[in-house]
Design a protein around this motif. Structure first.
Motif, mmCIF file in Angstrom:
data_model
loop_
_atom_site.group_PDB
_atom_site.id
_atom_site.type_symbol
_atom_site.label_atom_id
_atom_site.label_comp_id
_atom_site.label_asym_id
_atom_site.label_seq_id
_atom_site.Cartn_x
_atom_site.Cartn_y
_atom_site.Cartn_z
ATOM 1 N N ASN A 102 122.646 -66.766 -17.486
ATOM 2 C CA ASN A 102 122.955 -65.368 -17.224
ATOM 3 C C ASN A 102 122.793 -64.997 -15.751
ATOM 4 N N THR A 103 122.528 -65.972 -14.900
ATOM 5 C CA THR A 103 122.346 -65.666 -13.481
ATOM 6 C C THR A 103 123.356 -66.431 -12.631
ATOM 7 N N PHE A 104 123.749 -65.805 -11.550
ATOM 8 C CA PHE A 104 124.537 -66.473 -10.517
ATOM 9 C C PHE A 104 124.218 -65.769 -9.205
ATOM 10 N N GLU A 105 124.496 -66.436 -8.123
ATOM 11 C CA GLU A 105 124.228 -65.865 -6.793
ATOM 12 C C GLU A 105 125.476 -65.988 -5.938
ATOM 13 N N TRP A 106 125.899 -64.870 -5.371
ATOM 14 C CA TRP A 106 127.075 -64.854 -4.495
ATOM 15 C C TRP A 106 126.606 -64.978 -3.058
ATOM 16 N N LEU A 149 138.332 -62.617 -2.905
ATOM 17 C CA LEU A 149 136.938 -62.987 -3.115
ATOM 18 C C LEU A 149 136.117 -61.788 -3.565
ATOM 19 N N THR A 150 136.418 -60.627 -3.014
ATOM 20 C CA THR A 150 135.715 -59.408 -3.435
ATOM 21 C C THR A 150 135.992 -59.109 -4.906
ATOM 22 N N ILE A 151 137.263 -59.252 -5.295
ATOM 23 C CA ILE A 151 137.629 -59.036 -6.700
ATOM 24 C C ILE A 151 136.860 -59.988 -7.606
ATOM 25 N N LEU A 152 136.793 -61.262 -7.224
ATOM 26 C CA LEU A 152 136.094 -62.248 -8.050
ATOM 27 C C LEU A 152 134.613 -61.915 -8.145
ATOM 28 N N GLU A 153 133.991 -61.602 -7.013
ATOM 29 C CA GLU A 153 132.561 -61.273 -7.035
ATOM 30 C C GLU A 153 132.291 -60.069 -7.937
ATOM 31 N N GLN A 154 133.071 -59.009 -7.746
ATOM 32 C CA GLN A 154 132.884 -57.814 -8.556
ATOM 33 C C GLN A 154 133.102 -58.106 -10.044
ATOM 34 N N THR A 155 134.074 -58.948 -10.341
ATOM 35 C CA THR A 155 134.396 -59.271 -11.729
ATOM 36 C C THR A 155 133.252 -60.010 -12.404
ATOM 37 N N ILE A 156 132.721 -61.030 -11.733
ATOM 38 C CA ILE A 156 131.616 -61.792 -12.329
ATOM 39 C C ILE A 156 130.410 -60.887 -12.536
ATOM 40 N N ARG A 157 130.073 -60.094 -11.510
ATOM 41 C CA ARG A 157 128.902 -59.214 -11.622
ATOM 42 C C ARG A 157 129.073 -58.223 -12.776
ATOM 43 N N ARG A 158 130.261 -57.633 -12.865
ATOM 44 C CA ARG A 158 130.466 -56.595 -13.883
ATOM 45 C C ARG A 158 130.442 -57.187 -15.292
ATOM 46 N N ASP A 201 121.567 -76.946 1.289
ATOM 47 C CA ASP A 201 122.293 -75.675 1.356
ATOM 48 C C ASP A 201 121.992 -74.761 0.170
ATOM 49 N N GLY A 202 121.144 -75.223 -0.738
ATOM 50 C CA GLY A 202 120.723 -74.360 -1.824
ATOM 51 C C GLY A 202 121.645 -74.322 -3.024
ATOM 52 N N LEU A 203 122.535 -75.319 -3.145
ATOM 53 C CA LEU A 203 123.435 -75.367 -4.297
ATOM 54 C C LEU A 203 122.863 -76.188 -5.444
ATOM 55 N N LEU A 204 121.837 -76.966 -5.147
ATOM 56 C CA LEU A 204 121.363 -77.955 -6.112
ATOM 57 C C LEU A 204 119.884 -78.231 -5.877
ATOM 58 N N HIS A 205 119.128 -78.374 -6.959
ATOM 59 C CA HIS A 205 117.758 -78.885 -6.895
ATOM 60 C C HIS A 205 117.785 -80.329 -7.363
ATOM 61 N N ILE A 206 117.180 -81.216 -6.589
ATOM 62 C CA ILE A 206 117.091 -82.624 -6.972
ATOM 63 C C ILE A 206 115.620 -83.005 -7.007
ATOM 64 N N LYS A 207 115.167 -83.456 -8.168
ATOM 65 C CA LYS A 207 113.793 -83.934 -8.319
ATOM 66 C C LYS A 207 113.871 -85.300 -8.964
ATOM 67 N N LEU A 210 119.089 -83.489 -11.713
ATOM 68 C CA LEU A 210 119.899 -82.562 -10.930
ATOM 69 C C LEU A 210 119.984 -81.234 -11.667
ATOM 70 N N LEU A 211 119.707 -80.142 -10.957
ATOM 71 C CA LEU A 211 119.804 -78.812 -11.539
ATOM 72 C C LEU A 211 120.591 -77.925 -10.577
ATOM 73 N N VAL A 212 121.735 -77.440 -11.036
ATOM 74 C CA VAL A 212 122.584 -76.581 -10.206
ATOM 75 C C VAL A 212 121.946 -75.198 -10.110
ATOM 76 N N THR A 213 121.861 -74.670 -8.913
ATOM 77 C CA THR A 213 121.254 -73.355 -8.693
ATOM 78 C C THR A 213 122.245 -72.241 -9.031
ATOM 79 N N PRO A 214 121.767 -70.995 -9.135
ATOM 80 C CA PRO A 214 122.697 -69.871 -9.347
ATOM 81 C C PRO A 214 123.781 -69.789 -8.281
#
Length: 465
Positions: free
Chosen positions: A7-11, A275-284, A421-427, A431-435
């Motif tokens: 339920n989370t993502f980060e733009w 890109l603005t349309i996509l961001e607004q769409t995902i958030r909404r 760059d904060g797209l992925l956590h590696i331990k 591998l865990l994809v970040t928001p």
């Protein structure tokens, strides 16, 4: 390592700008550019025979390449006509193609998934639709318990009052409605005028008839769209309350798709507005309670797509995200692509070439490929990441009988940049994809792609976002 929160993502505009390059959508791996003409009818026949050993259930896809009207944005393989009699020779070849398949397939294998795509499948007359399903049922073990996923693409402008009851009677229980946009100026520019009431009435009728997982298709990037107008469309769509939503990016390629030449490029929104349309769409949509499945798909939390993702059963193939990873996909009709065991097979794109092959008693396979062991391992890794946004190297290695760290040593090194760059956590090898990485998952998957030619990416694929 924590689990993915769906339920989370980060733009992150900076990361999007850096990673928003051309890349595959990974409805298959290897991707279609790797298919070759050394894989033809005989090879496909052998693949069908071999697949019987697994006893796997079947997924059937039928491509119906006919439309009454041309939508200017469309890049699908279709024929525009108002004459339904033009379908007859084509349908006859589809029946012959089914006959060819049954010569090699164990027809007791249950059909858990069936889909009619197009074109506009409901362009067929009611008699033709009834006949197509009847001919399919004669040859294959279709379910009678309504537990399969039997779906069809619908253009609400091209149905009659008794069309949806007929489809329900034929066994369909899922639908995808084309909508694209509700703004009249946008609709007129793409030659698809479709009032809200038309779509809403079709949705309600489908619900009353017992259809489930009703999907609406939207497209962003069409002429005259702005962040404000698309936001208004989205509010109306949310009020309609579909179970699923697909929000596709319009790729303007008039040199490839003739109908798009009717669209004035000057009327298209800027890349920044898209890109603005996509961001607004995902958030909404997330705010409205939809689960962001990934890429361009959303679903209600109780929908089978969201449930499959939470339970680790989601899969991706030529039909997009699906819950049927165990099925062999047999696709029939012009341009359709089958995925049977470790093979892909694509039919001739044009109906003439397709019908000529079938009339000679051979599959219309134009090209395809048999996957190597390495292809299968990489396909599984990409599927895991693009569907579930995580990959446990230890369990993956055990499943595929490899030393994950050694096998993917080069890839793990490349992924260090994604981690920085904060797209992925590696331990270790987890591998865990970040928001922030969920939006750019295709870039992460591309690291595992052994075939990518960086020089040709822009010619073969669209941008990631």
């Amino acid at each position: 390592m924590s689990k993915v929160d769906f339920n989370t993502f980060e733009w992150n505009p900076e990361l999007i700008d850096r990673y928003n390059l051309a890349g595959p959508r990974y409805t298959s791996y290897p991707t279609a550019p790797q298919f070759h003409d050394g894989f033809r009818s005989g090879e496909f026949a052998a693949a069908l025979t071999e697949s019987n050993a697994t006893g796997a259930p079947l997924s059937l896809y039928f491509h119906i390449p006919f439309c009454a009207k041309v939508c200017f944005y469309c890049g699908c393989n279709k024929i525009a006509t108002k004459d339904t009699s033009r379908c007859e020779p084509y349908l006859h070849r589809v029946y012959q193609e089914m006959d060819l398949a049954t010569q090699h397939l164990d027809t007791s294998r249950v059909v858990n998934q069936l889909h009619w795509g197009g074109g506009t499948p409901t362009f067929l007359s009611h008699q033709q639709m009834h006949e197509l399903m009847q001919e399919t049922r004669k040859r294959f073990a279709l379910r009678d318990d309504d537990l399969g996923d039997y779906s069809i693409e619908i253009d609400p402008r091209e149905i009659q009052a008794d069309t949806l009851p007929l489809l329900r009677e034929l066994g369909f229980n899922r639908m995808s409605f084309g909508l694209q946009d509700l703004n009249l100026k946008v609709q007129e520019a793409v030659n698809r005028v479709q009032p809200r009431e038309m779509t809403e009435q079709a949705l309600q009728q489908a619900r009353d008839l017992g259809f489930r997982s009703l999907n609406l298709d939207l497209i962003y990037g069409l002429p005259h769209q702005t962040p404000e107008t698309f936001a208004a469309t989205l509010e109306e769509v949310i009020e309609m309350n579909p179970d699923r939503l697909s929000v596709f990016n319009y790729a303007h390629l008039p040199e490839r798709f003739k109908p798009q030449r009717r669209i004035n490029a000057e009327d298209l929104p800027s890349p920044e507005d898209k890109l603005t349309i996509l961001e607004q769409t995902i958030r909404r949509l997330v705010e409205a309670g939809y689960v962001y499945i990934g890429m361009d798909h959303f679903a209600r939390p109780e929908d089978s797509l969201a449930v499959a993702q939470r339970e680790g059963r989601l899969h991706r193939n030529f039909q997009g995200y699906t819950t049927h990873s165990d099925c062999d996909l047999l696709a029939m009709g012009a341009s359709s692509i089958s995925q049977v065991g470790p093979t892909y097979a694509q039919n001739h794109h044009d109906t003439e070439g397709y019908e000529q092959c079938i009339s000679k008693g051979e599959f219309a396979t134009l090209r395809g490929m048999r996957l190597t062991d390495d292809d299968l391992i990489r396909r599984a890794a990409i599927n895991q990441l693009i569907c579930h946004f995580e990959l446990d190297g230890a369990s993956f290695g055990a499943t595929h009988n490899i030393d994950f760290d050694q096998y993917f040593a080069k890839e793990l090194k490349q992924l260090q940049q994604h981690q920085q760059d904060g797209l992925l956590h590696i331990k270790g090898n987890q591998l865990l994809v970040t928001p922030a990485g969920r939006l750019l998952i295709r870039s992460i998957c591309m690291v595992f792609d052994a075939y990518l030619d960086q020089a040709s990416l822009g010619r073969a694929f669209s941008r990631i976002i």
